[in-house]
Design a protein around this motif. Structure first.
Motif, PDB file in Angstrom:
ATOM      1  N   SER A   1       0.835  -1.210   0.000  1.00 30.00           N
ATOM      2  CA  SER A   1       0.000   0.000   0.000  1.00 30.00           C
ATOM      3  C   SER A   1       0.866   1.255   0.000  1.00 30.00           C
ATOM      4  O   SER A   1       0.582   2.226  -0.718  1.00 30.00           O
ATOM      5  CB  SER A   1      -0.915  -0.019   1.229  1.00 30.00           C
ATOM      6  N   GLU A   2       1.938   1.229   0.765  1.00 29.01           N
ATOM      7  CA  GLU A   2       2.840   2.382   0.814  1.00 29.01           C
ATOM      8  C   GLU A   2       3.574   2.561  -0.507  1.00 29.01           C
ATOM      9  O   GLU A   2       3.815   3.700  -0.948  1.00 29.01           O
ATOM     10  CB  GLU A   2       3.840   2.190   1.956  1.00 29.01           C
ATOM     11  N   LEU A   3       3.915   1.454  -1.148  1.00 29.00           N
ATOM     12  CA  LEU A   3       4.545   1.542  -2.469  1.00 29.00           C
ATOM     13  C   LEU A   3       3.614   2.198  -3.485  1.00 29.00           C
ATOM     14  O   LEU A   3       4.046   3.042  -4.284  1.00 29.00           O
ATOM     15  CB  LEU A   3       4.935   0.142  -2.957  1.00 29.00           C
TER      16      LEU A   3
ATOM     17  N   LEU B   1       4.322   5.637  -5.483  1.00 27.77           N
ATOM     18  CA  LEU B   1       4.282   5.697  -6.945  1.00 27.77           C
ATOM     19  C   LEU B   1       3.322   6.776  -7.428  1.00 27.77           C
ATOM     20  O   LEU B   1       3.609   7.498  -8.390  1.00 27.77           O
ATOM     21  CB  LEU B   1       3.859   4.337  -7.507  1.00 27.77           C
ATOM     22  N   SER B   2       2.185   6.893  -6.781  1.00 32.75           N
ATOM     23  CA  SER B   2       1.170   7.867  -7.215  1.00 32.75           C
ATOM     24  C   SER B   2       1.647   9.298  -7.037  1.00 32.75           C
ATOM     25  O   SER B   2       1.162  10.218  -7.710  1.00 32.75           O
ATOM     26  CB  SER B   2      -0.134   7.646  -6.441  1.00 32.75           C
TER      27      SER B   2
ATOM     28  N   LEU C   1       1.463  -3.127  -7.677  1.00 33.27           N
ATOM     29  CA  LEU C   1       0.669  -2.694  -8.827  1.00 33.27           C
ATOM     30  C   LEU C   1      -0.542  -3.602  -9.038  1.00 33.27           C
ATOM     31  O   LEU C   1      -1.638  -3.140  -9.357  1.00 33.27           O
ATOM     32  CB  LEU C   1       1.526  -2.690 -10.093  1.00 33.27           C
ATOM     33  N   ALA C   2      -0.339  -4.914  -8.883  1.00 32.09           N
ATOM     34  CA  ALA C   2      -1.406  -5.876  -9.147  1.00 32.09           C
ATOM     35  C   ALA C   2      -2.441  -5.927  -8.033  1.00 32.09           C
ATOM     36  O   ALA C   2      -3.548  -6.423  -8.242  1.00 32.09           O
ATOM     37  CB  ALA C   2      -0.810  -7.273  -9.344  1.00 32.09           C
ATOM     38  N   GLY C   3      -2.095  -5.388  -6.866  1.00 33.13           N
ATOM     39  CA  GLY C   3      -2.975  -5.540  -5.711  1.00 33.13           C
ATOM     40  C   GLY C   3      -4.040  -4.483  -5.556  1.00 33.13           C
ATOM     41  O   GLY C   3      -4.776  -4.478  -4.554  1.00 33.13           O
ATOM     42  N   ALA C   4      -4.152  -3.563  -6.525  1.00 33.80           N
ATOM     43  CA  ALA C   4      -5.158  -2.499  -6.420  1.00 33.80           C
ATOM     44  C   ALA C   4      -5.438  -1.958  -7.816  1.00 33.80           C
ATOM     45  O   ALA C   4      -4.669  -2.208  -8.753  1.00 33.80           O
ATOM     46  CB  ALA C   4      -4.650  -1.387  -5.503  1.00 33.80           C
ATOM     47  N   PRO C   5      -6.537  -1.222  -7.982  1.00 30.51           N
ATOM     48  CA  PRO C   5      -6.815  -0.607  -9.291  1.00 30.51           C
ATOM     49  C   PRO C   5      -5.645   0.255  -9.756  1.00 30.51           C
ATOM     50  O   PRO C   5      -4.900   0.823  -8.941  1.00 30.51           O
ATOM     51  CB  PRO C   5      -8.060   0.240  -9.013  1.00 30.51           C
TER      52      PRO C   5
ATOM     53  N   SER D   1      -2.075   3.697  -8.114  1.00 29.17           N
ATOM     54  CA  SER D   1      -0.629   3.854  -8.284  1.00 29.17           C
ATOM     55  C   SER D   1      -0.277   4.991  -9.240  1.00 29.17           C
ATOM     56  O   SER D   1       0.903   5.206  -9.542  1.00 29.17           O
ATOM     57  CB  SER D   1      -0.010   2.554  -8.804  1.00 29.17           C
ATOM     58  N   GLY D   2      -1.286   5.689  -9.747  1.00 26.34           N
ATOM     59  CA  GLY D   2      -1.041   6.788 -10.673  1.00 26.34           C
ATOM     60  C   GLY D   2      -0.846   6.348 -12.107  1.00 26.34           C
ATOM     61  O   GLY D   2      -0.340   7.122 -12.928  1.00 26.34           O
ATOM     62  N   LEU D   3      -1.247   5.114 -12.427  1.00 26.13           N
ATOM     63  CA  LEU D   3      -1.086   4.577 -13.771  1.00 26.13           C
ATOM     64  C   LEU D   3      -2.438   4.390 -14.442  1.00 26.13           C
ATOM     65  O   LEU D   3      -3.469   4.256 -13.763  1.00 26.13           O
ATOM     66  CB  LEU D   3      -0.363   3.227 -13.729  1.00 26.13           C
ATOM     67  N   SER D   4      -2.418   4.364 -15.760  1.00 29.74           N
ATOM     68  CA  SER D   4      -3.621   3.958 -16.487  1.00 29.74           C
ATOM     69  C   SER D   4      -3.684   2.440 -16.472  1.00 29.74           C
ATOM     70  O   SER D   4      -2.698   1.756 -16.160  1.00 29.74           O
ATOM     71  CB  SER D   4      -3.577   4.456 -17.933  1.00 29.74           C
ATOM     72  N   GLN D   5      -4.850   1.886 -16.826  1.00 31.03           N
ATOM     73  CA  GLN D   5      -4.986   0.431 -16.866  1.00 31.03           C
ATOM     74  C   GLN D   5      -4.004  -0.181 -17.853  1.00 31.03           C
ATOM     75  O   GLN D   5      -3.363  -1.204 -17.572  1.00 31.03           O
ATOM     76  CB  GLN D   5      -6.420   0.050 -17.246  1.00 31.03           C
ATOM     77  N   ALA D   6      -3.861   0.459 -19.009  1.00 26.35           N
ATOM     78  CA  ALA D   6      -2.944  -0.059 -20.031  1.00 26.35           C
ATOM     79  C   ALA D   6      -1.497  -0.028 -19.543  1.00 26.35           C
ATOM     80  O   ALA D   6      -0.725  -0.965 -19.779  1.00 26.35           O
ATOM     81  CB  ALA D   6      -3.089   0.746 -21.323  1.00 26.35           C
ATOM     82  N   GLU D   7      -1.123   1.047 -18.841  1.00 27.53           N
ATOM     83  CA  GLU D   7       0.241   1.153 -18.315  1.00 27.53           C
ATOM     84  C   GLU D   7       0.508   0.082 -17.264  1.00 27.53           C
ATOM     85  O   GLU D   7       1.570  -0.554 -17.263  1.00 27.53           O
ATOM     86  CB  GLU D   7       0.463   2.537 -17.713  1.00 27.53           C
ATOM     87  N   ARG D   8      -0.434  -0.106 -16.380  1.00 30.03           N
ATOM     88  CA  ARG D   8      -0.252  -1.129 -15.336  1.00 30.03           C
ATOM     89  C   ARG D   8      -0.139  -2.521 -15.948  1.00 30.03           C
ATOM     90  O   ARG D   8       0.736  -3.307 -15.590  1.00 30.03           O
ATOM     91  CB  ARG D   8      -1.408  -1.100 -14.336  1.00 30.03           C
TER      92      ARG D   8
END
Length: 260
Positions: free
Chosen positions: A143-145, A149-150, A174-178, A182-189
């Motif tokens: 969660s802190e990571l 990142l965000s 990254l995989a553990g939350a929408p 993390s400040g990424l788009s779905q495609a980026e993640r």
């Protein structure tokens, strides 16, 4: 097409147009997409040819068998078209019934081959998933990571999550939350996770890609076969002939009941 044939009769030349016998055209045409190569081309490449993959081989073999059955139907269709003792409606009905019978006999084999492939795909996808947090402390770290990142700039976030730098904890976060957390788009993640998977599971991801492509080719080929069957099943001539059969049978039963 006609051609003139010169006939010598009583010393006179006569020209008579003579029709050539028409070549019977089959009512049923095999689609080009019903091609086993659409599946077999996704077998692993090895020096001197193709390697082994039982799942893909079964898919290809099933489509090969389907193509062979379609060819038998096409041959039967051509023979019917040449039969002068049957009406067009009767021919259409015979082709329809034969095609439906073949399709029914192939359905179980096609479904079985596809199911096996989907099971293999699901198994590989399970094997290459990012790790889940083992305890509450690790979940808190993830969660802190994500929070960190965000808060980064897009440029810094790209550097941190680049393929050569991304680690198990980062990809798990990254995989553990929408993605937006993390400040990424779905495609980026998805791209970051896919890069991690290719890096850590090269053989599995390569086979996964081949399996998915083989299933796509299989679906196109099988779908074209059933589309061919559906076309002859919906032939208006066949529908009319079937309706006439039902009417005749109903009239026969009515006569029999009146006799009783």
């Amino acid at each position: 097409m006609t051609k003139n044939i010169r006939i010598i009769h009583s010393g006179a030349d006569l020209h008579h147009p003579v029709k050539e016998a028409a070549v019977p055209q089959p009512r049923l045409a095999i689609p080009l997409s019903l091609d086993p190569r659409a599946v077999s081309k996704h077998l692993p490449k090895v020096r001197g040819g193709q390697g082994k993959d039982e799942v893909i081989e079964r898919l290809a073999e099933t489509i090969t068998n389907t193509h062979a059955k379609a060819h038998v139907l096409q041959t039967f269709s051509a023979k019917l078209e040449a039969d002068q003792t049957l009406t067009q409606a009767q021919k259409a009905l015979q082709i329809k019934r034969s095609a439906l019978k073949v399709a029914d006999s192939l359905s179980t084999k096609l479904d079985g081959a596809r199911h096996q492939a989907r099971v293999s795909i699901s198994e590989i996808e399970g094997q290459i998933q990012p790790p889940r947090p083992r305890d509450a402390a690790e979940a808190q770290m993830h969660s802190e990571l994500r929070q960190r990142l965000s808060m980064m700039s897009a440029e810094d976030r790209l550097k941190v999550t680049a393929e050569k730098l991304i680690d198990n904890d980062t990809v798990a976060a990254l995989a553990g939350a929408p993605a937006w957390v993390s400040g990424l788009s779905q495609a980026e993640r998805d791209a970051r996770i896919a890069s991690w998977q290719r890096k850590n599971f090269p053989e599995q991801t390569e086979r996964l890609s081949r399996l998915k492509s083989a299933v796509e080719g299989f679906d196109r080929a099988a779908g074209s076969f059933f589309g061919m069957v559906d076309a002859v099943a919906k032939d208006p001539a066949a529908i009319l002939a079937e309706a006439q059969e039902l009417e005749t049978e109903a009239a026969r039963q009515k006569l029999e009941s009146n006799d009783d």
